[in-house]
Design an enzyme around this catalytic site. Sequence first.
Site, PDB file in Angstrom:
ATOM      1  N   GLY A  30      -5.307  -5.602  -4.841  1.00  0.00           N
ATOM      2  CA  GLY A  30      -5.080  -6.373  -3.523  1.00  0.00           C
ATOM      3  C   GLY A  30      -6.405  -6.446  -2.799  1.00  0.00           C
ATOM      4  N   GLY A  86      -3.580  -0.273  -1.769  1.00  0.00           N
ATOM      5  CA  GLY A  86      -3.075  -0.873  -0.368  1.00  0.00           C
ATOM      6  C   GLY A  86      -1.645  -0.788  -0.417  1.00  0.00           C
ATOM      7  N   LYS A  98       5.452  -2.586  -1.627  1.00  0.00           N
ATOM      8  CA  LYS A  98       4.344  -3.048  -2.146  1.00  0.00           C
ATOM      9  C   LYS A  98       4.455  -4.285  -3.190  1.00  0.00           C
ATOM     10  CE  LYS A  98       1.046  -0.157  -4.120  1.00  0.00           C
ATOM     11  NZ  LYS A  98       0.281  -1.313  -3.758  1.00  0.00           N
ATOM     12  N   GLY A  99       3.457  -4.902  -3.696  1.00  0.00           N
ATOM     13  CA  GLY A  99       3.879  -5.909  -4.835  1.00  0.00           C
ATOM     14  C   GLY A  99       4.002  -7.406  -4.188  1.00  0.00           C
ATOM     15  N   GLY A 101       1.249  -8.988  -4.436  1.00  0.00           N
ATOM     16  CA  GLY A 101       0.303  -9.376  -5.389  1.00  0.00           C
ATOM     17  C   GLY A 101       0.837  -9.317  -6.921  1.00  0.00           C
ATOM     18  N   GLU A 107       0.960  -0.586 -10.527  1.00  0.00           N
ATOM     19  CA  GLU A 107       0.721   0.155  -9.485  1.00  0.00           C
ATOM     20  C   GLU A 107       1.676   1.686  -9.109  1.00  0.00           C
ATOM     21  OE1 GLU A 107      -0.886  -3.450  -6.508  1.00  0.00           O
ATOM     22  OE2 GLU A 107       1.113  -2.637  -6.237  1.00  0.00           O
ATOM     23  N   LYS A 125      -0.147  -3.164   9.100  1.00  0.00           N
ATOM     24  CA  LYS A 125       0.841  -2.794   7.910  1.00  0.00           C
ATOM     25  C   LYS A 125       1.903  -1.609   8.387  1.00  0.00           C
ATOM     26  CE  LYS A 125      -1.331  -5.624   4.706  1.00  0.00           C
ATOM     27  NZ  LYS A 125      -1.623  -5.138   3.556  1.00  0.00           N
TER      28      LYS A 125
HETATM   29  C1  A5P Z   1      -0.218  -5.765  -4.913  1.00  0.00           C
HETATM   30  O1  A5P Z   1       0.715  -6.033  -5.975  1.00  0.00           O
HETATM   31  C2  A5P Z   1       0.144  -5.087  -3.846  1.00  0.00           C
HETATM   32  O2  A5P Z   1       0.878  -4.018  -3.978  1.00  0.00           O
HETATM   33  C3  A5P Z   1      -0.840  -5.014  -2.765  1.00  0.00           C
HETATM   34  O3  A5P Z   1      -1.474  -3.609  -3.186  1.00  0.00           O
HETATM   35  C4  A5P Z   1      -0.584  -4.895  -1.438  1.00  0.00           C
HETATM   36  O4  A5P Z   1       0.010  -6.236  -1.358  1.00  0.00           O
HETATM   37  C5  A5P Z   1      -1.528  -4.815  -0.296  1.00  0.00           C
HETATM   38  O5  A5P Z   1      -2.424  -5.893  -0.497  1.00  0.00           O
HETATM   39  P1  A5P Z   1      -3.735  -6.328   0.474  1.00  0.00           P
HETATM   40  O6  A5P Z   1      -4.665  -5.356   0.627  1.00  0.00           O
HETATM   41  O7  A5P Z   1      -4.098  -7.544  -0.141  1.00  0.00           O
HETATM   42  O8  A5P Z   1      -2.900  -6.631   1.544  1.00  0.00           O
END
Ligand code: A5P
Length: 242
Positions: A30, A86, A98-99, A101, A107, A125
């Site tokens: 992320g 993140g 999470k997730g 992305g 993760e 967040k």
């Molecule tokens: C990826 O799969 C996610 O878990 C990211 O870690 C989460 O969406 C945070 O991403 P950003 O830092 O881009 O907001």
Amino acid sequence: MNMADLPKENAARAALSFVRRGMCIGLGTGRTANIFTELLGERERREHLGLSCIPTSMRTEELAESVGLHITDFQEVRRIDVAVDGADVVSPDFALLKGMGGALSREKIVAYRAKKFVVIVDEGKMKKKLEGTVPIEEMPFAAPAVLREIRLTCSRNAAVRLNAPGSPFVTDNGNHIIDAPMRIANISQAERLEFMINNIPGVLENGIFTRADVVLVGIEKGCRRLVNRRGFGFPYLRNLKA
Ligand code: A5P
């Protein structure tokens, strides 16, 4: 880096203080995790710390290699010292979603095996409740059945994530994602749901994380550090010898 990214950068920079010479570091996925990976690469090039890193996605692996970090895997290392990642939502009792992305399974595999899991976010967040979308990674073979069961048990409006109409998003593991909107009241409910969803045959993993040791909340002029005193107690990890 633009101004909007400053809180993310401050959180990512603060996470560097958990890194020591020779450590194995779990690298998240992320925008915020990318900033951490870049900063860690800079530090490795400057101080030659002999770090090894386990990335949580192919894109993080590419980035880590490009900034000069040494990549490893579970074949080579038995223990991750610190994982940094993140999150999409963080609740006051240290539960996470999470997730967004799509990298949630790797993760969680990395975060839950780390001695310390450090979460880096900006203030946007931080929420009073774990409210939002829970991504669920599932095997395409089971997709229609899993979707029906998720809709019946916990999220009426759950839907398969699409890249374009008729074309499902595909994870690094070759699977699909169901996005399941939910409102979760507290950590005990989050834990129950996390395990309940994972018990549906065909589900690989879901984006409810009930483990976070430290949350670093970046703001424009620095970073707030929240420490989870609750401790992490999955029974299967408790007596594990390194
Ligand atoms: C990826 O799969 C996610 O878990 C990211 O870690 C989460 O969406 C945070 O991403 P950003 O830092 O881009 O907001």
